[in-house]
Design a protein around this motif. Sequence first.
Motif, mmCIF file in Angstrom:
data_model
loop_
_atom_site.group_PDB
_atom_site.id
_atom_site.type_symbol
_atom_site.label_atom_id
_atom_site.label_comp_id
_atom_site.label_asym_id
_atom_site.label_seq_id
_atom_site.Cartn_x
_atom_site.Cartn_y
_atom_site.Cartn_z
ATOM 1 N N HIS A 30 0.868 -1.171 0.000
ATOM 2 C CA HIS A 30 0.000 0.000 0.000
ATOM 3 C C HIS A 30 0.907 1.224 0.000
ATOM 4 C CE1 HIS A 30 -2.939 2.911 1.471
ATOM 5 N NE2 HIS A 30 -3.865 2.033 1.155
ATOM 6 N N PRO A 31 0.665 2.168 -0.888
ATOM 7 C CA PRO A 31 1.585 3.313 -0.977
ATOM 8 C C PRO A 31 1.688 4.121 0.303
ATOM 9 C CG PRO A 31 -0.388 3.672 -2.320
ATOM 10 C CD PRO A 31 -0.437 2.255 -1.842
ATOM 11 N N ASP A 32 0.665 4.073 1.137
ATOM 12 C CA ASP A 32 0.679 4.864 2.370
ATOM 13 C C ASP A 32 0.913 4.021 3.607
ATOM 14 O OD1 ASP A 32 0.124 7.218 0.940
ATOM 15 O OD2 ASP A 32 -2.003 6.711 0.904
ATOM 16 N N LEU A 33 1.250 2.718 3.447
ATOM 17 C CA LEU A 33 1.449 1.845 4.599
ATOM 18 C C LEU A 33 2.943 1.682 4.856
ATOM 19 C CD1 LEU A 33 -0.054 0.007 6.659
ATOM 20 C CD2 LEU A 33 0.398 -1.870 5.094
ATOM 21 N N SER A 34 3.411 2.312 5.919
ATOM 22 C CA SER A 34 4.818 2.189 6.287
ATOM 23 C C SER A 34 4.999 0.964 7.169
ATOM 24 C CB SER A 34 5.270 3.435 7.052
ATOM 25 O OG SER A 34 4.650 3.467 8.329
ATOM 26 N N GLN A 74 -6.470 6.036 10.937
ATOM 27 C CA GLN A 74 -7.922 6.182 11.011
ATOM 28 C C GLN A 74 -8.454 6.917 9.771
ATOM 29 O OE1 GLN A 74 -9.222 8.095 14.606
ATOM 30 N NE2 GLN A 74 -11.281 7.248 14.441
ATOM 31 N N ARG A 75 -7.781 7.978 9.364
ATOM 32 C CA ARG A 75 -8.193 8.721 8.165
ATOM 33 C C ARG A 75 -8.126 7.857 6.911
ATOM 34 N NH1 ARG A 75 -5.067 14.123 9.668
ATOM 35 N NH2 ARG A 75 -6.664 15.063 10.959
ATOM 36 N N ALA A 76 -7.174 6.939 6.891
ATOM 37 C CA ALA A 76 -7.037 6.029 5.742
ATOM 38 C C ALA A 76 -8.052 4.883 5.802
ATOM 39 C CB ALA A 76 -5.620 5.464 5.702
ATOM 40 N N ARG A 91 -10.343 4.396 24.980
ATOM 41 C CA ARG A 91 -10.766 3.903 23.669
ATOM 42 C C ARG A 91 -9.789 2.826 23.214
ATOM 43 N NH1 ARG A 91 -15.641 5.328 22.412
ATOM 44 N NH2 ARG A 91 -15.253 5.744 20.249
ATOM 45 N N LEU A 92 -10.347 1.764 22.647
ATOM 46 C CA LEU A 92 -9.516 0.718 22.056
ATOM 47 C C LEU A 92 -9.349 0.999 20.578
ATOM 48 C CD1 LEU A 92 -10.769 -2.673 23.548
ATOM 49 C CD2 LEU A 92 -8.625 -1.496 23.990
ATOM 50 N N LEU A 93 -8.169 0.753 20.103
ATOM 51 C CA LEU A 93 -7.863 0.897 18.680
ATOM 52 C C LEU A 93 -7.810 -0.496 18.079
ATOM 53 C CD1 LEU A 93 -4.941 3.386 19.240
ATOM 54 C CD2 LEU A 93 -7.247 3.971 18.475
ATOM 55 N N ARG A 94 -8.541 -0.685 16.992
ATOM 56 C CA ARG A 94 -8.560 -1.975 16.302
ATOM 57 C C ARG A 94 -8.436 -1.740 14.810
ATOM 58 N NH1 ARG A 94 -10.807 -5.742 19.898
ATOM 59 N NH2 ARG A 94 -12.202 -4.835 21.432
ATOM 60 N N PRO A 95 -7.833 -2.694 14.104
ATOM 61 C CA PRO A 95 -7.852 -2.575 12.640
ATOM 62 C C PRO A 95 -9.296 -2.657 12.140
ATOM 63 C CG PRO A 95 -6.268 -4.243 13.347
ATOM 64 C CD PRO A 95 -7.081 -3.856 14.548
ATOM 65 N N SER A 96 -9.623 -1.825 11.187
ATOM 66 C CA SER A 96 -10.935 -1.901 10.536
ATOM 67 C C SER A 96 -10.940 -3.138 9.635
ATOM 68 C CB SER A 96 -11.163 -0.647 9.692
ATOM 69 O OG SER A 96 -10.215 -0.626 8.625
ATOM 70 N N ASP A 97 -12.054 -3.390 8.986
ATOM 71 C CA ASP A 97 -12.093 -4.506 8.033
ATOM 72 C C ASP A 97 -11.035 -4.312 6.951
ATOM 73 O OD1 ASP A 97 -14.133 -5.711 9.449
ATOM 74 O OD2 ASP A 97 -15.723 -4.950 8.132
ATOM 75 N N LEU A 98 -10.929 -3.081 6.444
ATOM 76 C CA LEU A 98 -9.902 -2.790 5.440
ATOM 77 C C LEU A 98 -8.506 -2.964 6.029
ATOM 78 C CD1 LEU A 98 -9.021 -1.759 2.650
ATOM 79 C CD2 LEU A 98 -9.311 0.575 3.521
ATOM 80 N N GLY A 99 -8.319 -2.521 7.258
ATOM 81 C CA GLY A 99 -7.027 -2.676 7.928
ATOM 82 C C GLY A 99 -6.658 -4.137 8.105
#
Length: 150
Positions: A30-34, A74-76, A91-99
């Motif tokens: 992904h171009p924006d995934l470091s 989150q914005r992505a 708040r818990l942070l979780r990968p979205s379905d796309l993530g």
Amino acid sequence: MADDDTEIRGLVRELVTLSRRFRGNAERLHPDLSFVDYSLLSEMDARDGARATDLVGLYGLNKSTISRQVTALQRAGLVVREADPQDHRARLLRPSDLGRELLARADALMYREVDARTDGWAAGEVRALRGLLARYNAGASAVAAYPPDS
């Protein structure tokens, strides 16, 4: 600690090479995934959700750095925030379905590369490398104890 400074230098080179390979694999997906993004998503997924403060402690980064990274994810559309059932203030942070989808592709690429690089190795050799890396990663960081050379 190894007695020979040459061995430590060689180990550092190998660790840098390993890190560079994994970083390159994540960024090809992904171009924006470091690699940092991949690492954060992976940690959130492995923990079935993580608080930002957990990530701050785990990565040794300041709150604002983690906040910027998480906000960008989150914005992505790669991370969602949910109420923490253990602490309603957090708040818990979780990968979205796309993530999760992106993480699964990155993991598959990482697994294929490691499998290819260890092709022909005995299972005990792979287990030994895994054990040594786990031991290395579990070791306390001594970097803060040594001031930079002037």
